[in-house]
Motif scaffolding. Sequence first.
Motif, PDB file in Angstrom:
ATOM      1  N   GLN A 285      47.800  -5.708  80.322  1.00 27.70           N
ATOM      2  CA  GLN A 285      47.401  -7.117  80.373  1.00 27.70           C
ATOM      3  C   GLN A 285      45.944  -7.290  79.998  1.00 27.70           C
ATOM      4  N   GLU A 286      45.072  -6.470  80.570  1.00 27.93           N
ATOM      5  CA  GLU A 286      43.634  -6.574  80.330  1.00 27.93           C
ATOM      6  C   GLU A 286      43.141  -5.281  79.702  1.00 27.93           C
ATOM      7  N   VAL A 287      42.186  -5.417  78.788  1.00 28.07           N
ATOM      8  CA  VAL A 287      41.638  -4.266  78.082  1.00 28.07           C
ATOM      9  C   VAL A 287      40.135  -4.241  78.279  1.00 28.07           C
ATOM     10  N   ALA A 288      39.583  -3.067  78.603  1.00 29.25           N
ATOM     11  CA  ALA A 288      38.134  -2.947  78.801  1.00 29.25           C
ATOM     12  C   ALA A 288      37.394  -3.396  77.545  1.00 29.25           C
ATOM     13  N   SER A 289      36.266  -4.091  77.731  1.00 27.55           N
ATOM     14  CA  SER A 289      35.566  -4.687  76.594  1.00 27.55           C
ATOM     15  C   SER A 289      34.230  -4.025  76.293  1.00 27.55           C
TER      16      SER A 289
ATOM     17  N   THR B  69      32.091  -6.994  71.031  1.00 26.27           N
ATOM     18  CA  THR B  69      31.655  -8.332  70.617  1.00 26.27           C
ATOM     19  C   THR B  69      32.821  -9.291  70.404  1.00 26.27           C
ATOM     20  N   LEU B  70      34.039  -8.814  70.547  1.00 27.79           N
ATOM     21  CA  LEU B  70      35.210  -9.649  70.265  1.00 27.79           C
ATOM     22  C   LEU B  70      35.508 -10.594  71.425  1.00 27.79           C
ATOM     23  N   SER B  71      36.152 -11.686  71.098  1.00 25.87           N
ATOM     24  CA  SER B  71      36.643 -12.599  72.125  1.00 25.87           C
ATOM     25  C   SER B  71      37.877 -12.008  72.790  1.00 25.87           C
ATOM     26  N   GLY B  72      38.306 -12.610  73.895  1.00 23.60           N
ATOM     27  CA  GLY B  72      39.492 -12.123  74.583  1.00 23.60           C
ATOM     28  C   GLY B  72      40.722 -12.132  73.703  1.00 23.60           C
ATOM     29  N   GLY B  73      40.901 -13.200  72.925  1.00 26.65           N
ATOM     30  CA  GLY B  73      42.063 -13.292  72.049  1.00 26.65           C
ATOM     31  C   GLY B  73      42.015 -12.269  70.927  1.00 26.65           C
ATOM     32  N   GLU B  74      40.809 -12.036  70.376  1.00 28.63           N
ATOM     33  CA  GLU B  74      40.671 -11.031  69.327  1.00 28.63           C
ATOM     34  C   GLU B  74      40.959  -9.640  69.867  1.00 28.63           C
ATOM     35  N   ARG B  75      40.460  -9.332  71.068  1.00 27.48           N
ATOM     36  CA  ARG B  75      40.731  -8.022  71.660  1.00 27.48           C
ATOM     37  C   ARG B  75      42.226  -7.829  71.896  1.00 27.48           C
TER      38      ARG B  75
ATOM     39  N   LEU C   5      56.120  -1.577  74.167  1.00 30.18           N
ATOM     40  CA  LEU C   5      56.115  -2.176  75.499  1.00 30.18           C
ATOM     41  C   LEU C   5      54.837  -2.976  75.672  1.00 30.18           C
ATOM     42  N   LEU C   6      54.962  -4.272  75.948  1.00 32.00           N
ATOM     43  CA  LEU C   6      53.816  -5.174  75.968  1.00 32.00           C
ATOM     44  C   LEU C   6      53.757  -5.934  77.288  1.00 32.00           C
ATOM     45  N   ASP C   7      52.599  -5.853  77.965  1.00 35.85           N
ATOM     46  CA  ASP C   7      52.412  -6.552  79.231  1.00 35.85           C
ATOM     47  C   ASP C   7      51.616  -7.824  78.983  1.00 35.85           C
ATOM     48  N   GLU C   8      52.285  -8.956  79.052  1.00 35.34           N
ATOM     49  CA  GLU C   8      51.678 -10.270  78.809  1.00 35.34           C
ATOM     50  C   GLU C   8      50.924 -10.289  77.474  1.00 35.34           C
ATOM     51  N   PRO C   9      51.607 -10.053  76.362  1.00 35.10           N
ATOM     52  CA  PRO C   9      50.926  -9.975  75.066  1.00 35.10           C
ATOM     53  C   PRO C   9      50.328 -11.300  74.599  1.00 35.10           C
ATOM     54  N   THR C  10      50.754 -12.423  75.161  1.00 35.19           N
ATOM     55  CA  THR C  10      50.210 -13.712  74.727  1.00 35.19           C
ATOM     56  C   THR C  10      48.981 -14.142  75.526  1.00 35.19           C
ATOM     57  N   ASN C  11      48.545 -13.300  76.491  1.00 38.75           N
ATOM     58  CA  ASN C  11      47.323 -13.611  77.243  1.00 38.75           C
ATOM     59  C   ASN C  11      46.153 -13.828  76.285  1.00 38.75           C
ATOM     60  N   HIS C  12      45.358 -14.831  76.535  1.00 33.49           N
ATOM     61  CA  HIS C  12      44.127 -15.132  75.791  1.00 33.49           C
ATOM     62  C   HIS C  12      44.373 -15.668  74.384  1.00 33.49           C
TER      63      HIS C  12
ATOM     64  N   ASP D  58      45.499 -18.365  71.501  1.00 38.08           N
ATOM     65  CA  ASP D  58      45.745 -19.790  71.326  1.00 38.08           C
ATOM     66  C   ASP D  58      47.184 -19.978  70.862  1.00 38.08           C
ATOM     67  N   ILE D  59      47.641 -21.212  70.844  1.00 35.03           N
ATOM     68  CA  ILE D  59      49.066 -21.471  70.613  1.00 35.03           C
ATOM     69  C   ILE D  59      49.520 -20.987  69.235  1.00 35.03           C
ATOM     70  N   THR D  60      48.656 -21.109  68.219  1.00 42.97           N
ATOM     71  CA  THR D  60      49.042 -20.659  66.884  1.00 42.97           C
ATOM     72  C   THR D  60      49.281 -19.160  66.852  1.00 42.97           C
ATOM     73  N   HIS D  61      48.320 -18.389  67.384  1.00 43.07           N
ATOM     74  CA  HIS D  61      48.474 -16.935  67.396  1.00 43.07           C
ATOM     75  C   HIS D  61      49.615 -16.511  68.327  1.00 43.07           C
ATOM     76  N   ARG D  62      49.845 -17.275  69.390  1.00 49.18           N
ATOM     77  CA  ARG D  62      50.933 -16.967  70.308  1.00 49.18           C
ATOM     78  C   ARG D  62      52.276 -17.066  69.582  1.00 49.18           C
ATOM     79  N   LEU D  63      52.462 -18.154  68.858  1.00 50.27           N
ATOM     80  CA  LEU D  63      53.720 -18.336  68.135  1.00 50.27           C
ATOM     81  C   LEU D  63      53.869 -17.318  67.012  1.00 50.27           C
ATOM     82  N   ASP D  64      52.772 -17.057  66.284  1.00 54.29           N
ATOM     83  CA  ASP D  64      52.827 -16.071  65.201  1.00 54.29           C
ATOM     84  C   ASP D  64      53.219 -14.703  65.741  1.00 54.29           C
TER      85      ASP D  64
END
Length: 262
Positions: free
Chosen positions: A80-84, A135-141, A158-165, A167-173
């Motif tokens: 779900q979360e990745v170290a930044s 330097t990336l945003s949450g969505g970019e990471r 296997l993906l844990d909450e892959p749509t976290n962070h 936006d709707i366009t990238h979520r649908l894509d």
Amino acid sequence: MSRSTGSGKSARKLVDEVTAAFPEGGFTGLIGPNGSGKSTLLRLLAGLYGPSGGHVLLDGADLADLRRRDIARRVAVTAQEVASEAEMTVMDVVLLGRLPHRRGRAAPSRHDLRAAGEAMAHLGVEPLAERVWSTLSGGERQRVNIARALAQEPAALLLDEPTNHLDITHRLDLLEFLARIPATVVAALHDLDLAARHCDHLVLLHAGRVVASGTPEEVLTPPHMERVFGVRSTLRTGPDGRPELRLDRAGLPTVADGTGRG
């Protein structure tokens, strides 16, 4: 399959008596309230946790009998979360997905570089290749992390909450892409309407147990939605032939989500 934490009388079941099969080449959505066991089940499927009871099978072989490297060549997982804080470029992060296929400290091969480039292109992060990860945003990471998993060329993703962070366009894509790829995809998802539209198979979890599994039409029934989420629901076929889910809280008592890992 069961997974406990703690010992003796203090032990708590995270998932209990879970039996589930995931269609090869299909897109399975794990759904359920927070604390229902979605993340725990994904970690069991990835071999990151060992079950306290039962077995996890990959193509008929028990994960407990396979080497970690052999599992990593066939199964990719994202959290779900990745170290930044890592001071690596995006290309270097994506190339981490190639490590299970490389020998020792060998430099990336042409195939490694091609697999990483194709994965970044699929996730729309190719222009970020030379950017520093921190330097990336949450969505970019999030998209880069999925590209890293995709670069592994896994049979199962296997993906844990892959749509976290996202936006709707990238979520649908992303969901459209996951529905198309030939790998077996299992993803924990919170958006029930998106799960209904994009997944061909769902597993509904509640309090660490499987309530239902099957097609969206078989799983997202009014009794299941009311029992697990405390909502009224209507599932219909949209103009594009995909299921459309409508949820309504009106007139129903509150249902606690539960606590702990999802």
